[in-house]
Design an enzyme around this catalytic site. Structure first.
Site, PDB file in Angstrom:
ATOM      1  N   ASN A  62       0.909  -1.116  -0.052  1.00 46.22           N
ATOM      2  CA  ASN A  62       0.005  -0.128  -0.128  1.00 46.22           C
ATOM      3  C   ASN A  62       0.796   1.300  -0.123  1.00 46.22           C
ATOM      4  O   ASN A  62       1.794   1.201   0.477  1.00 46.22           O
ATOM      5  CB  ASN A  62      -0.765  -0.105   1.283  1.00 46.22           C
ATOM      6  CG  ASN A  62      -1.597  -1.165   1.249  1.00 46.22           C
ATOM      7  OD1 ASN A  62      -2.583  -1.352   0.724  1.00 46.22           O
ATOM      8  ND2 ASN A  62      -1.487  -1.943   2.306  1.00 46.22           N
ATOM      9  N   HIS A  69       1.581  14.185  12.919  1.00 46.09           N
ATOM     10  CA  HIS A  69       1.323  14.128  14.270  1.00 46.09           C
ATOM     11  C   HIS A  69       0.077  13.553  14.251  1.00 46.09           C
ATOM     12  O   HIS A  69      -1.014  13.911  14.682  1.00 46.09           O
ATOM     13  CB  HIS A  69       1.106  15.586  14.702  1.00 46.09           C
ATOM     14  CG  HIS A  69       2.662  16.561  14.595  1.00 46.09           C
ATOM     15  ND1 HIS A  69       3.290  16.496  15.881  1.00 46.09           N
ATOM     16  CD2 HIS A  69       3.236  16.913  13.676  1.00 46.09           C
ATOM     17  CE1 HIS A  69       4.439  17.182  15.447  1.00 46.09           C
ATOM     18  NE2 HIS A  69       4.545  17.407  14.406  1.00 46.09           N
ATOM     19  N   ASP A  75       7.075  14.382  19.054  1.00 41.69           N
ATOM     20  CA  ASP A  75       7.226  15.736  18.716  1.00 41.69           C
ATOM     21  C   ASP A  75       8.754  16.213  18.833  1.00 41.69           C
ATOM     22  O   ASP A  75       9.206  15.894  19.991  1.00 41.69           O
ATOM     23  CB  ASP A  75       6.565  16.618  19.696  1.00 41.69           C
ATOM     24  CG  ASP A  75       5.101  16.655  19.579  1.00 41.69           C
ATOM     25  OD1 ASP A  75       4.396  16.031  18.442  1.00 41.69           O
ATOM     26  OD2 ASP A  75       4.230  17.263  20.487  1.00 41.69           O
ATOM     27  N   HIS A  79       8.992  21.219  15.974  1.00 44.22           N
ATOM     28  CA  HIS A  79       7.678  21.402  15.764  1.00 44.22           C
ATOM     29  C   HIS A  79       7.100  22.729  16.065  1.00 44.22           C
ATOM     30  O   HIS A  79       6.277  23.199  15.750  1.00 44.22           O
ATOM     31  CB  HIS A  79       7.178  20.145  16.721  1.00 44.22           C
ATOM     32  CG  HIS A  79       5.462  20.141  16.592  1.00 44.22           C
ATOM     33  ND1 HIS A  79       4.594  20.418  15.372  1.00 44.22           N
ATOM     34  CD2 HIS A  79       4.539  20.036  17.600  1.00 44.22           C
ATOM     35  CE1 HIS A  79       3.537  20.356  15.879  1.00 44.22           C
ATOM     36  NE2 HIS A  79       3.462  20.194  17.315  1.00 44.22           N
TER      37      HIS A  79
HETATM   38 MN    MN Z   1       2.452  16.573  17.924  1.00 46.55          MN
END
Ligand code: MN
Length: 258
Positions: A62, A69, A75, A79
């Site tokens: 696929n 996120h 994170d 970010h």
């Molecule tokens: Mn995040």
């Protein structure tokens, strides 16, 4: 026995349990919803390339589409605007992806008040009971929110005033970023900040202070309730997306049983 042989032996004889902290990644996996005028992430999706058919008779594969996120994810400092000169997700050292973890359980408080905020005093009380936060540890903040992750509505818990999910105070975020020896904060909610944190000053203080200090976030964790208060080791595996702000991650914990 060599240390790594001991580790494998421990996993095989179940004296070391491997706890999967990762949410299943599918189209219904909850995602954050920001109000206009802000941009939003797409949900996870799959597009079939072939499945043992004329497009590929012996193979199934696929294409996937996802935000950085989405689901259980990591994170990176870049970010947030406060961490814009910091590490992107591909720059996070591999040695930082294996770290001790402690669990602060405020699930009872969050059940009573969806807007519950972790305060410095809560962390200090935890330290009085369990010892100082270990150097370089993940602070895993248990709120019971993983039980809601089967439903976007329950998970975001929004009403006309916006989302209501537990998080931490501005002061606590600042303290964890600048005073505590942690590598980052892990949560069960859609993000490391409270649902109401858009109205804080600064907005989203956990993101602002921790990522600005070069620390990390882990979100949408599952099974944190299965971890001991201290002593677990977390292995977080975000994809090394070049210039990426974060990545869906497989997050595992090793727990030793006597
Ligand atoms: Mn995040």
């Amino acid at each position: 026995m060599a240390l790594l042989d001991q580790l494998i032996a421990g996993i095989r004889n179940a004296t070391i349990e491997v706890v999967d902290l990762t949410a299943r990644l599918e189209s219904t996996t909850p995602i954050i919803m920001l109000p206009p005028p802000f941009g939003n992430t797409i949900p996870f999706s799959m597009q079939e390339i072939s499945r043992y058919d004329e497009r590929g008779p012996a193979w199934y594969w696929n294409n996937i589409s996802t935000g950085e996120h989405t689901g259980t994810h990591f994170d990176a400092p870049v970010h947030w605007v406060t961490g814009r000169d910091g590490e992107d997700v591909s720059s996070v050292p591999a040695t930082s992806l294996i770290a001790p973890a402690v669990v602060l359980d405020f699930s009872a408080e969050a059940a009573a008040d969806a807007d519950f905020l972790l305060e410095v005093e809560h962390v200090r009380q935890w330290e009085s009971a369990h010892g100082a936060l270990p150097d370089g540890c993940w602070l895993l903040y248990r709120t019971g929110w993983d039980a809601r992750s089967g439903s976007q509505q329950d998970f975001l818990n929004a009403n006309e005033t916006g989302p209501h999910t537990p998080g931490m105070s501005i002061e606590c975020a600042k303290w964890l970023a600048n005073e505590a020896p942690i590598i980052g904060v892990g949560v069960e909610t859609v993000g490391t900040d409270a649902g109401t944190a858009h109205s804080f000053d600064p907005p989203f203080p956990c993101h602002s202070h921790l990522l600005g200090a070069g620390k990390y976030g882990l979100t949408q964790l599952q099974n944190v309730a299965r971890l001991p208060v201290t002593g677990a080791v977390v292995i977080a595996g975000p994809l090394p997306i070049v210039a990426g702000s974060g990545s869906p991650a497989r997050v595992l914990a090793l727990v030793e049983h006597a």
